[in-house]
Design a protein around this motif. Structure first.
Motif, PDB file in Angstrom:
ATOM      1  N   VAL A  55       0.825  -1.202   0.000  1.00 14.95           N
ATOM      2  CA  VAL A  55       0.000   0.000   0.000  1.00 14.95           C
ATOM      3  C   VAL A  55       0.869   1.266   0.000  1.00 14.95           C
ATOM      4  O   VAL A  55       0.494   2.303  -0.501  1.00 14.95           O
ATOM      5  CB  VAL A  55      -0.977  -0.015   1.193  1.00 14.95           C
ATOM      6  CG1 VAL A  55      -0.233   0.206   2.501  1.00 14.95           C
ATOM      7  CG2 VAL A  55      -2.092   0.989   1.009  1.00 14.95           C
ATOM      8  N   PHE A  80       7.336  -6.875  -6.761  1.00 14.25           N
ATOM      9  CA  PHE A  80       6.344  -6.191  -5.935  1.00 14.25           C
ATOM     10  C   PHE A  80       5.778  -5.014  -6.696  1.00 14.25           C
ATOM     11  O   PHE A  80       6.363  -4.521  -7.661  1.00 14.25           O
ATOM     12  CB  PHE A  80       6.951  -5.716  -4.604  1.00 14.25           C
ATOM     13  CG  PHE A  80       8.004  -4.639  -4.756  1.00 14.25           C
ATOM     14  CD1 PHE A  80       7.643  -3.306  -4.942  1.00 14.25           C
ATOM     15  CD2 PHE A  80       9.353  -4.962  -4.702  1.00 14.25           C
ATOM     16  CE1 PHE A  80       8.612  -2.328  -5.078  1.00 14.25           C
ATOM     17  CE2 PHE A  80      10.323  -3.982  -4.843  1.00 14.25           C
ATOM     18  CZ  PHE A  80       9.959  -2.666  -5.035  1.00 14.25           C
ATOM     19  N   LYS A  81       4.602  -4.592  -6.269  1.00 13.64           N
ATOM     20  CA  LYS A  81       3.974  -3.369  -6.785  1.00 13.64           C
ATOM     21  C   LYS A  81       3.728  -2.490  -5.565  1.00 13.64           C
ATOM     22  O   LYS A  81       3.110  -2.937  -4.597  1.00 13.64           O
ATOM     23  CB  LYS A  81       2.644  -3.678  -7.459  1.00 13.64           C
ATOM     24  CG  LYS A  81       2.740  -4.700  -8.587  1.00 13.64           C
ATOM     25  CD  LYS A  81       3.280  -4.096  -9.842  1.00 13.64           C
ATOM     26  CE  LYS A  81       3.375  -5.135 -10.952  1.00 13.64           C
ATOM     27  NZ  LYS A  81       3.899  -4.562 -12.191  1.00 13.64           N
ATOM     28  N   GLU A  82       4.225  -1.278  -5.620  1.00 19.94           N
ATOM     29  CA  GLU A  82       4.105  -0.427  -4.433  1.00 19.94           C
ATOM     30  C   GLU A  82       3.154   0.735  -4.676  1.00 19.94           C
ATOM     31  O   GLU A  82       2.800   1.036  -5.812  1.00 19.94           O
ATOM     32  CB  GLU A  82       5.487   0.095  -4.020  1.00 19.94           C
ATOM     33  CG  GLU A  82       6.172   0.881  -5.114  1.00 19.94           C
ATOM     34  CD  GLU A  82       7.601   1.285  -4.750  1.00 19.94           C
ATOM     35  OE1 GLU A  82       8.001   1.111  -3.597  1.00 19.94           O
ATOM     36  OE2 GLU A  82       8.304   1.789  -5.646  1.00 19.94           O
ATOM     37  N   ASN A  83       2.745   1.380  -3.604  1.00 18.67           N
ATOM     38  CA  ASN A  83       1.840   2.528  -3.676  1.00 18.67           C
ATOM     39  C   ASN A  83       0.572   2.224  -4.443  1.00 18.67           C
ATOM     40  O   ASN A  83       0.129   3.002  -5.278  1.00 18.67           O
ATOM     41  CB  ASN A  83       2.529   3.724  -4.352  1.00 18.67           C
ATOM     42  CG  ASN A  83       3.589   4.324  -3.462  1.00 18.67           C
ATOM     43  OD1 ASN A  83       3.383   4.466  -2.269  1.00 18.67           O
ATOM     44  ND2 ASN A  83       4.733   4.650  -4.042  1.00 18.67           N
ATOM     45  N   VAL A  84       0.007   1.062  -4.199  1.00 12.47           N
ATOM     46  CA  VAL A  84      -1.186   0.677  -4.954  1.00 12.47           C
ATOM     47  C   VAL A  84      -2.423   0.993  -4.126  1.00 12.47           C
ATOM     48  O   VAL A  84      -2.537   0.568  -2.974  1.00 12.47           O
ATOM     49  CB  VAL A  84      -1.137  -0.819  -5.315  1.00 12.47           C
ATOM     50  CG1 VAL A  84      -2.430  -1.237  -5.986  1.00 12.47           C
ATOM     51  CG2 VAL A  84       0.055  -1.091  -6.222  1.00 12.47           C
ATOM     52  N   ALA A  85      -3.319   1.774  -4.718  1.00 18.98           N
ATOM     53  CA  ALA A  85      -4.553   2.163  -4.030  1.00 18.98           C
ATOM     54  C   ALA A  85      -5.597   1.064  -4.159  1.00 18.98           C
ATOM     55  O   ALA A  85      -5.611   0.315  -5.131  1.00 18.98           O
ATOM     56  CB  ALA A  85      -5.097   3.462  -4.614  1.00 18.98           C
ATOM     57  N   VAL A  86      -6.467   1.008  -3.167  1.00 19.66           N
ATOM     58  CA  VAL A  86      -7.601   0.093  -3.201  1.00 19.66           C
ATOM     59  C   VAL A  86      -8.533   0.509  -4.337  1.00 19.66           C
ATOM     60  O   VAL A  86      -8.644   1.693  -4.629  1.00 19.66           O
ATOM     61  CB  VAL A  86      -8.338   0.164  -1.845  1.00 19.66           C
ATOM     62  CG1 VAL A  86      -9.606  -0.648  -1.865  1.00 19.66           C
ATOM     63  CG2 VAL A  86      -7.417  -0.300  -0.727  1.00 19.66           C
ATOM     64  N   GLY A  87      -9.165  -0.476  -4.971  1.00 21.83           N
ATOM     65  CA  GLY A  87     -10.129  -0.135  -6.016  1.00 21.83           C
ATOM     66  C   GLY A  87      -9.571  -0.430  -7.400  1.00 21.83           C
ATOM     67  O   GLY A  87      -8.829  -1.387  -7.576  1.00 21.83           O
ATOM     68  N   GLN A 124      -7.239   0.699  -9.218  1.00 17.91           N
ATOM     69  CA  GLN A 124      -5.795   0.554  -9.438  1.00 17.91           C
ATOM     70  C   GLN A 124      -5.338  -0.837  -9.011  1.00 17.91           C
ATOM     71  O   GLN A 124      -4.487  -1.449  -9.656  1.00 17.91           O
ATOM     72  CB  GLN A 124      -5.010   1.626  -8.676  1.00 17.91           C
ATOM     73  CG  GLN A 124      -3.580   1.711  -9.174  1.00 17.91           C
ATOM     74  CD  GLN A 124      -2.677   2.543  -8.271  1.00 17.91           C
ATOM     75  OE1 GLN A 124      -3.130   3.197  -7.339  1.00 17.91           O
ATOM     76  NE2 GLN A 124      -1.392   2.509  -8.553  1.00 17.91           N
ATOM     77  N   SER A 142      -2.541  -5.224   2.425  1.00 18.44           N
ATOM     78  CA  SER A 142      -3.384  -4.198   3.034  1.00 18.44           C
ATOM     79  C   SER A 142      -4.836  -4.651   3.050  1.00 18.44           C
ATOM     80  O   SER A 142      -5.276  -5.413   2.177  1.00 18.44           O
ATOM     81  CB  SER A 142      -3.265  -2.879   2.282  1.00 18.44           C
ATOM     82  OG  SER A 142      -3.968  -1.872   2.980  1.00 18.44           O
ATOM     83  N   TYR A 143      -5.545  -4.153   4.030  1.00 19.72           N
ATOM     84  CA  TYR A 143      -6.969  -4.463   4.129  1.00 19.72           C
ATOM     85  C   TYR A 143      -7.710  -3.899   2.914  1.00 19.72           C
ATOM     86  O   TYR A 143      -7.405  -2.807   2.459  1.00 19.72           O
ATOM     87  CB  TYR A 143      -7.547  -3.854   5.404  1.00 19.72           C
ATOM     88  CG  TYR A 143      -8.978  -4.248   5.629  1.00 19.72           C
ATOM     89  CD1 TYR A 143      -9.276  -5.373   6.378  1.00 19.72           C
ATOM     90  CD2 TYR A 143     -10.015  -3.530   5.058  1.00 19.72           C
ATOM     91  CE1 TYR A 143     -10.580  -5.775   6.576  1.00 19.72           C
ATOM     92  CE2 TYR A 143     -11.326  -3.926   5.242  1.00 19.72           C
ATOM     93  CZ  TYR A 143     -11.608  -5.049   6.002  1.00 19.72           C
ATOM     94  OH  TYR A 143     -12.905  -5.442   6.172  1.00 19.72           O
ATOM     95  N   TRP A 162      -2.089   5.515   7.273  1.00 17.47           N
ATOM     96  CA  TRP A 162      -1.089   4.529   7.701  1.00 17.47           C
ATOM     97  C   TRP A 162       0.315   5.099   7.571  1.00 17.47           C
ATOM     98  O   TRP A 162       1.190   4.792   8.353  1.00 17.47           O
ATOM     99  CB  TRP A 162      -1.174   3.255   6.852  1.00 17.47           C
ATOM    100  CG  TRP A 162      -2.370   2.420   7.103  1.00 17.47           C
ATOM    101  CD1 TRP A 162      -3.361   2.105   6.228  1.00 17.47           C
ATOM    102  CD2 TRP A 162      -2.724   1.772   8.337  1.00 17.47           C
ATOM    103  NE1 TRP A 162      -4.303   1.319   6.823  1.00 17.47           N
ATOM    104  CE2 TRP A 162      -3.939   1.089   8.122  1.00 17.47           C
ATOM    105  CE3 TRP A 162      -2.139   1.706   9.601  1.00 17.47           C
ATOM    106  CZ2 TRP A 162      -4.577   0.350   9.105  1.00 17.47           C
ATOM    107  CZ3 TRP A 162      -2.778   0.965  10.584  1.00 17.47           C
ATOM    108  CH2 TRP A 162      -3.971   0.299  10.330  1.00 17.47           C
TER     109      TRP A 162
END
Lengths: 502, 364, 367
Positions: free
Chosen positions: C46, C77-84, C86, C106-107, C201
Motif C-alpha cells: 500500500v 512487488f507493486k508499491e503505492n497501490v490504491a484500493v479499487g 488501481q 493491506s486491508y 497509515w
C-alpha cells in the motif's frame, strides 16, 4: 532642448520643438492631449530617443540611451501614474529609485534613509511618515513620496506630468507651494498641464505645444487664460465647410440632472442635463477625465446613475442595465475599443453579432445560427470596407481603424435611436478618421441622435450641430455650432471661467 | 500539423530514454512494455478505460469552466461529493425493488446535483463576493475528502455498513444493491474489452458540451465573458448568472464522474483513504483539459491516452522498476506534451534588446 | 467560437494518438514473456517498499523468500497501490505476466469476487477477513508483542504519561493501543496513554505533528501504530524514549530507541510459496504468534535496563506457554465498566471487532 523631432508610425509627435527652462523657475508645458507634451518629457527623461535635435543640460549636450542616464544628469520625472511599491514603506520606496548610493549597498541603513527623507519632507513641506506603508497613504501623499524620491536623488530638474489630476484643490495648493519652494532653491520645475488657471497660479513661464509644435513661450504673469486658450487650441480651426443643415426632430436622448460616481468613488458626473434630438449631432467637448466617459457609460447602462433620469426616445430604460439600454435603442462606441467594445480573442463575426445574437435571425431559441452570423459578417465587412483576413479571424488581429469600423458597423446596423460615440477617432490615421466622420454624418442623416464625446475641437467643429462643454463633471456651457467660438470653448474646456478659481 | 505533437513525443521518448538508461534500464523494451500494457495486451484496453473514464469526466469538468476562465480547481471535491450523493441515491432507489434503469437514472441525477451544488459554493462566492475561485474550490476539495472520511469512519451514517463481522473489523460503506450497478458493454476483442456505462456518459457529456459551447447563445456568452468581462457587460450579458451556470455545469460533470465511480467501478461509496481519495482524478483532469486545449472531444482522447499511461504504469513498476521512476516517465511525457503546446501558443523568441524603446504613440 | 482552432486541436491529437497506436502496433503484441520455469510470486504494497515500516517488513519477507528458494522463484512487488480500480489493474497485469501467487498486504485489496475472477491464481491477504478457495488471510497476534513493547515503555516513563501515535480508529489499532497501555501499566501502575489519530497509515508529516502534540501535552515516552519512523526522529530530537512498530527502526533514533513489536513475515511466506509450488497450498486464516516465531520484539536500545529486559523475557515465556494472556479478565474500559470478567478471555473474533479502549487510555475509540 533644440529642434526635437520624434516620429511614431503615422504621427509626428514632436516636430522641431525648441524648449528651454531656466534654473530656479517653474516652467509650464501647456497643451491639449496629443499636443506632444508627454513625448517631449519622455525624451527628456531618456525613455524615448529623439529622431532629430539635441538636449542640453546646463549648457552641455547630453545623449540619453536609458532613463538611468537622465537620472544621472539630474533629471527626474513624477509620472501621472505613480511608480510605487504599495507594500513597501515610504523610505523603502524612496531608496528603490536610487541606483547610485544607498540603493546599491547590500545592507540598507534604514535609519539614515528615514532621517534624510524626514529632513527633505520638512524642508519642502512634504509631510509624510517615512515608515508608513505606501498603500496606507492617500493619493496626495503618494505623490509627495514620488517627489521625495526625486529630491532624494538630488534631482536638479524635476518634471511633473499633470500632477494635479489626482489632487483635491487644497492638495493642489500645497503642491504649488512646494514647487515654488523647490524653484526658489535653484531647481528647475517643469510642470505639464492643460489647465489654464493652474498654469497661471504656479508657473513663471509657459511654453504652449500644439500639434507637436512649440507655438510660443510666454511669461505667465503677462498671459491671460484667454490668450493661453487661443494659443492652445489655435486659430483657424473649424473653418472648413460648415455641416449641411439638418432638421432636428424629436428629443431621443434626454438627460435630466444626471449624476454618477467615478471608478474610485467620488462624483464624476454632477447634475448634467442635456438633450439630443433625432438627426442631430451634439458634441460634448472637454479634456479627458472630466466625467465624459462616466456620462457615456451611464447612458449606455454600464454605470448606474447616482441621481437623475436618462430618457431614450421617451422611455426610461432600467438604469445600470446595458441590455435595457440596448433594447431601448442606445448604441455605444466606447473609448476602449478592444476590451470593452470588442472581445479581443473572439472572431470578427462573433464581435459583429455581440449585440444581435439574442434575437432572430442570429439565433433561434437557445441555438445560434452560425451561417446567418457569418453571412452577416461578410456583408458588413464589405459594406464598411473592413480590411480583415476573414470573418473567423480573432478581432485583435485588426488595426485600430478597422477595429473601430467593426464597432461602428455593429452599432449602426443595430438601427439605434441614439448613438453615443466616445473619442471615436482617437489614435486613428487620417483616412480612418474621415470614414468615421462620414459614418457619423450618415447616422445623423438617418435620424439617429448622436452624442459625440471628443477632445478634438477640430473634429467637434466639423461634425457637431450643437456643442456642450464638460468640466469637472458639469456641463459648463452649451452653444449652437454657428455661435461657437474656438476661444470660448477652449477657455471653458480648461476651466478658464471656473467661478471657484477666479 | 502533426509536427509539434510528434516532436514533443520524440522529445519525451528521448528525455525519458536518458533517465531510463541512467537508471540501468533498457529504454526500448520499457516503451514496448508501456504501450503493450496500455493498449495492446489482452484486456489492456478495458483496464485503460477504467483509468480513462474518471479522467474524461474531470477533464471535461475542468474544460467547461476553464474555457470561461473560471478556474475551477475543485473537480476533485465535486467528484467526491457526486460519489456521496449518487451512492445515497443508489442505496435508496436500488434497494426499493424498482427497475435498474430507474436506480441508475437516480444516481446520475444525484451525482450531477451533488457535484453542481459543491461547485456552486465557489461559484456564488465568485459571482457575488468576487472571491478567487481557485482558492475556494481548492479548499473545498479537502473539505469533501474529510466529509467522505467522516461519513464512514466517524459516524453511523446512512452510507456506512454497520452489520456483519467485516464492518466491525474495518469501517466500510454499504455495497450498492445489484440493481444500482451500472452495466457495461463487452466488446469481444483481445480478451474482452469492457466498455463502462460511465464512458458512454462521458462521450455524451463531451458532445453536449461541444454543442453548448459552439452552437448556442449560452456558449457565445461564455466565450465573450471568458475573453473580456467588460465586453460581456457592454453587450448586456448577465455575467453573474453565467458564472453560476458554468460552475454548476462543471461541477455536475465532475459529480457524474463520482457517480460513475460508484456504479461502474467500486460498487460502493469508497471512503477508504487508500482508495478513491488517493487517485486524485480531479487534479489529473486539469492536466487532461489543458492538454486538450479545453476542447471536449480532445479531452476524451487525451483522457484515453493519459489513462493508458496510468494503467501501464501499474504494469511497468516492479522490484527492478521503482514506482517513482514510473512517475518520472509519466511526468516527462505529460510535461513534453504541455511544453510543446506552450511553445506553439507563445512563440518564444530570443532577441537582442532593442536600442530604442518600442514606439508607442502618445497617450496622455 | 474559434471553430478552426478547435478542429485543428482535435486533428493534432488524433494524429498524435494514431502515431502512438501505430508505434504500438509496430512493436506488436510484444509480451515480455520469460520462458523460465521459475514460479512467479508477487507482493502488493500500500505504501513504498522502503517505508521503514509495514511495507518494508513485507519486502524483507519477499527478499527472504527469494534468498531461500533462489532461482526456483521469481518475485516482484507493486508499491503505492490504491484500493479499487488501481488494485484491479495491478492484479490484471500481474496475472497477465504469469504470477501464480499474490500477497496483498493491506486491508481491502482482495475479496471473494476478485478471487473468483482469477480461479487459477492464489491470493493471500494480510489483515483482512475474507477467505475463498484460492484466497487466504494471514496476520500476527501482535497484541502480545505490543504488550511486551508497552512494558519497555512503561519502565521508561517517569511521569506516567505516554503518547501513542495511531492511524485509524479501527479494531486492529484499538487492540494494539490497549495492549500497549496494559503493558505500560504493568511496569508503571496507573500509567496513562494518550492517543492522537493521524487517519493515515503512512504520513510522516502528520505523524511528526502528532508526536509533537503528544510531547507538548506531557508525554515522556512515545509509541506508535503507524508506518513511518517520523515519531522516532522527533523523539530522538527531544531525547524522549520511543517504541516503534513493524520494523527495527533503531537507526532513526539511536539513543531513544527502546524496542518494537515486529512481524517475521519471511518464514511464513517461504512456507506458503513452497506449498503453492508443490500443490499443497490450502486456503485458511492464519494468526501467527510468538511461539510460531511469527511475531517478536526488535533488538533493544541502550535505554532498556537489564531488569526490564528480564521482566519482558519472563513475560514472553509466559505468553508462549499460554500461562499469560493480556486480554484476560478482569478488564475495564475507559469509563471503568467491566468489559471482560475474571476468568474470561477475548477470542480472535472479539479482538477483530474490538471497539473500546481500556482504562488509562486517553482518546476516543471513534477517532
Amino acid at each position: 532642448m533644440r529642434g526635437i523631432t520624434k516620429r511614431f508610425p503615422g504621427v509626428v509627435a514632436n516636430d522641431g520643438v525648441d524648449f528651454a527652462a531656466a534654473t530656479g523657475e517653474v516652467h509650464a508645458l501647456l497643451g491639449e492631449n496629443g499636443a506632444g507634451k508627454s513625448t517631449l518629457s519622455n525624451i527628456l527623461t531618456g525613455l524615448y530617443r529623439p529622431d532629430e535635435g539635441e538636449i542640453l543640460v546646463y549648457c552641455r549636450p547630453v545623449e540619453f540611451s536609458a532613463p538611468r542616464d537622465a537620472l544621472d544628469a539630474g533629471i527626474c520625472m513624477v509620472h501621472q501614474h505613480f511608480r510605487l511599491v504599495e507594500r513597501f514603506t515610504v523610505a523603502e520606496n524612496v531608496v528603490l529609485g536610487d541606483h547610485r548610493r544607498e540603493g546599491r549597498t547590500f545592507r540598507l541603513r534604514y535609519r539614515t534613509i528615514e532621517r534624510r527623507v524626514a529632513e527633505l519632507g520638512e524642508r519642502y513641506g512634504l509631510a509624510v511618515d517615512p515608515r508608513a506603508r505606501v498603500w496606507q497613504l492617500s493619493v496626495g501623499e503618494q505623490q509627495r513620496v514620488e517627489i521625495l524620491k526625486a529630491l532624494y536623488l538630488d534631482a536638479r530638474i524635476l518634471i511633473l506630468d499633470e500632477p494635479t489630476a489626482v489632487l483635491t484643490p487644497q492638495e493642489a495648493q500645497v503642491l504649488f507651494e512646494t514647487l515654488r519652494e523647490m524653484a526658489a532653491d535653484g531647481r528647475t520645475v517643469i510642470f505639464i498641464s492643460h489647465k489654464l488657471h493652474e498654469v497661471k497660479a504656479v508657473a513663471d513661464r509657459v511654453t504652449v505645444l500644439r500639434g507637436g509644435h512649440a507655438v510660443a513661450t510666454v511669461s505667465a504673469a503677462e498671459a491671460t487664460p484667454r490668450s493661453l486658450a487661443v494659443l492652445m487650441v489655435g486659430h483657424g480651426l473649424g473653418e472648413g465647410a460648415p455641416p449641411k443643415a439638418r432638421a432636428p426632430g424629436e428629443v431621443v436622448l434626454g438627460l435630466e440632472d444626471v449624476s454618477a460616481a467615478g471608478d474610485r468613488g467620488g462624483a464624476a458626473v454632477r447634475g448634467v442635463s442635456l438633450a439630443v434630438r433625432a438627426g442631430e449631432i451634439v458634441a460634448l467637448a472637454g479634456v479627458a477625465g472630466n466625467g465624459q466617459r462616466e456620462l457615456a457609460e451611464t447612458v449606455a447602462g454600464m454605470r448606474a446613475p447616482t441621481g437623475g433620469v436618462v430618457r431614450v426616445a421617451g422611455k426610461t430604460p432600467r438604469p445600470g442595465d446595458p441590455r435595457a439600454a440596448i433594447r431601448a435603442g442606445v448604441a455605444y462606441v466606447p473609448e476602449d475599443r478592444l476590451g470593452t467594445g470588442l472581445a479581443p480573442s473572439v472572431s470578427i463575426a462573433s464581435n459583429l453579432a455581440l449585440k444581435s445574437y439574442r434575437e432572430a435571425p442570429a439565433s433561434s431559441g437557445p441555438l445560434l445560427r452560425l451561417r446567418r452570423i457569418r453571412e452577416r459578417a461578410v456583408e458588413l465587412i464589405q459594406r464598411y470596407r473592413i480590411a480583415a483576413p476573414g470573418p473567423a479571424a480573432p478581432v485583435r488581429l485588426l488595426s485600430g481603424g478597422n477595429l473601430q469600423k467593426v464597432v461602428l458597423a455593429r452599432e449602426f446596423s443595430g438601427q439605434p435611436k441614439v448613438l453615443v460615440a466616445a473619442s471615436p477617432t482617437r489614435g486613428l490615421d487620417v483616412g480612418a478618421i474621415e470614414s468615421v466622420h462620414s459614418y457619423l454624418h450618415e447616422a445623423a442623416a438617418a435620424g439617429v441622435g448622436v452624442l459625440l464625446i471628443s477632445e478634438d475641437l477640430d473634429e467637434i467643429l466639423t461634425l457637431a450641430d450643437r456643442i456642450a462643454v464638460m468640466y469637472e463633471g458639469e456641463v459648463v456651457g452649451e452653444t449652437a455650432r454657428a455661435d461657437a467660438s474656438v476661444e470660448e470653448i477652449g477657455l471653458l474646456m480648461a476651466g478658464g471661467n471656473d467661478p471657484r478659481r477666479d | 500539423m502533426v509536427a509539434v505533437p510528434a516532436a514533443s513525443l520524440v522529445f519525451a521518448f528521448f528525455a525519458s530514454g536518458l533517465v531510463l538508461l541512467a537508471t540501468g534500464h533498457n529504454a526500448l523494451s520499457s516503451y514496448r512494455r508501456l504501450f503493450d500494457a496500455a493498449f495492446v495486451a489482452n484486456g489492456a484496453l478495458g483496464q485503460t478505460l477504467v483509468s480513462a473514464t474518471p479522467l474524461a469526466f474531470t477533464g471535461l469538468a475542468a474544460a467547461a469552466a476553464f474555457r470561461m476562465r473560471l478556474f475551477n480547481i475543485g473537480g476533485e471535491g465535486q467528484l467526491l461529493v457526486g460519489a456521496i450523493t449518487a451512492a445515497a441515491a443508489g442505496l435508496y432507489f436500488g434497494g426499493s425493488g424498482g427497475p435498474s434503469a430507474f436506480a441508475i437514472a437516480a444516481m446520475v441525477v444525484a451525482g450531477c446535483a451533488g457535484g453542481a451544488a459543491w461547485a456552486l459554493i465557489p461559484g456564488i462566492l465568485r459571482a457575488f463576493f468576487r472571491t478567487n475561485e481557485i482558492i475556494t474550490s481548492l479548499m473545498l476539495n479537502y473539505v469533501a475528502a474529510y466529509l467522505l472520511t467522516y461519513l464512514i469512519f466517524n459516524t453511523q451514517s446512512y452510507w456506512r455498513q454497520t452489520t456483519g463481522f467485516n464492518a466491525a473489523v474495518f469501517p466500510t460503506s454499504k455495497d450498492l444493491p445489484s440493481s444500482a450497478l451500472w452495466p457495461g458493454a463487452t466488446i469481444h476483442l483481445r480478451g474482452g474489452i469492457l466498455l463502462p456505462l460511465g464512458a458512454g456518459f462521458a462521450v455524451l457529456a463531451a458532445a453536449v458540451l461541444w454543442v453548448l459551447y459552439s452552437r448556442t447563445r449560452f456558449g457565445f456568452e461564455a466565450q465573450v465573458l471568458g475573453d473580456s468581462p467588460r465586453a460581456a457587460r457592454y453587450a448586456g450579458m448577465r455575467t453573474r448568472r453565467k458564472i453560476l451556470a458554468v460552475m454548476a455545469i462543471s461541477g455536475a460533470i465532475a459529480g457524474l464522474g463520482g457517480a460513475s465511480q460508484d456504479g461502474d467501478f467500486r460498487h460502493t461509496l469508497d471512503a477508504d483513504p487508500n482508495g478513491l481519495q488517493r487517485q486524485y482524478y480531479g487534479y489529473s483532469g486539469i492536466v487532461v483539459a489543458a492538454l486538450a486545449r479545453y476542447n471536449p472531444f480532445a479531452v476524451l482522447l487525451v483522457a484515453f491516452l493519459v489513462g493508458g499511461l496510468q494503467n501501464a504504469g501499474n504494469t511497468l513498476q516492479g522490484a527492478d522498476f521503482p514506482s517513482g521512476l514510473v512517475g518520472v516517465i509519466q511526468g516527462i511525457i505529460l510535461f513534453s506534451a504541455l511544453g510543446g503546446e506552450l511553445l506553439v501558443r507563445y512563440r518564444i523568441r530570443i532577441s537582442r534588446r532593442p536600442a530604442a524603446a518600442p514606439p508607442a504613440p502618445e497617450a496622455a | 467560437m474559434s471553430r478552426g482552432k478547435s478542429v485543428r486541436a482535435v486533428a493534432l491529437l488524433a494524429s498524435a494518438s494514431l502515431a502512438v497506436l501505430a508505434l504500438t502496433a509496430a512493436t506488436g503484441s510484444a509480451r515480455t514473456e520469460q520462458r523460465s520455469s521459475a514460479f512467479k510470486v508477487a507482493w502488493i504494497y500500500v505504501g513504498p517498499h522502503n517505508d521503514h515500516g509495514w511495507s518494508q517488513a513485507h519486502d524483507q519477507g519477499r527478499l527472504y523468500v527469494q534468498k531461500q528458494l533462489g532461482s526456483k522463484v521469481q518475485t516482484t512487488f507493486k508499491e503505492n497501490v490504491a484500493v479499487g480500480p488501481q488494485l484491479q489493474q495491478t492484479v490484471a497485469s500481474l496475472v497477465r505476466d504469469g504470477y501464480k501467487l499474490i500477497f496483498g498486504t493491506s486491508y481491502g485489496y482482495f475479496d471473494t469476487k476478485l478471487a473468483a475472477k482469477y480461479p487459477q491464481v492464489l491470493f493471500e491477504q494480510a489483515t483482512g477477513t475474507q477467505t475463498a478457495k484460492n484466497l487466504s488471510e494471514y496476520f500476527g497476534a501482535a497484541e502480545d508483542t505490543v504488550y511486551l513493547s508497552g512494558m519497555a515503555a512503561g519502565a521508561a516513563t517517569k511521569k506516567g504519561t505516554l503518547g501513542y501515535v495511531v492511524a485509524y480508529p479501527i479494531p486492529e489499532v484499538i487492540r494494539h493501543a490497549n495492549a500497549f497501555a496494559l503493558g505500560a501499566q504493568l511496569m508503571h501502575p496507573g500509567a496513562k496513554v494518550k492517543l492522537v489519530w493521524t487517519n493515515s497509515w503512512f504520513d510522516p508529516s502528520k505523524e511528526k505533528h502528532a508526536a509533537e502534540s503528544l510531547f507538548s501535552s506531557g508525554a515522556d515516552v512515545l509509541g506508535q501504530n503507524v508506518d513511518s519512523p517520523a515519531t522516532g526522529e522527533f523523539a530522538q530530537s527531544k531525547h524522549v524514549p520511543w517504541v516503534g512498530y513493524d520494523s527495527n527502526a533503531k537507526k532513526f533514533a539511536p539513543t531513544s530507541w527502546l524496542t518494537a513489536s515486529v512481524y517475521h513475515w519471511g518464514p511464513y511466506y517461504v512456507r506458503r510459496v513452497k506449498a503453492a509450488m508443490n500443490g499443497t497450498w490450502k486456503s485458511g486464516f492464519y494468526y501467527g504468534t510468538i511461539k510460531d516465531g511469527f511475531t517478536g520484539l526488535a533488538p533493544y536500545g541502550p535505554k532498556v535496563s537489564k531488569a526490564t529486559k528480564a521482566a519482558i523475557a519472563k513475560k514472553m515465556q509466559a505468553i508462549k506457554t499460554g500461562k499469560f494472556y493480556e486480554f484476560a479478565g478482569p478488564l475495564y474500559d475507559q469509563k471503568g465498566k467491566l468489559r471482560v470478567p475474571k476468568g474470561k478471555r477475548l477470542n480472535v473474533q472479539q479482538l477483530y471487532a474490538m471497539n473500546w479502549l481500556v482504562r488509562g487510555v486517553i482518546g476516543s475509540p471513534k477517532g
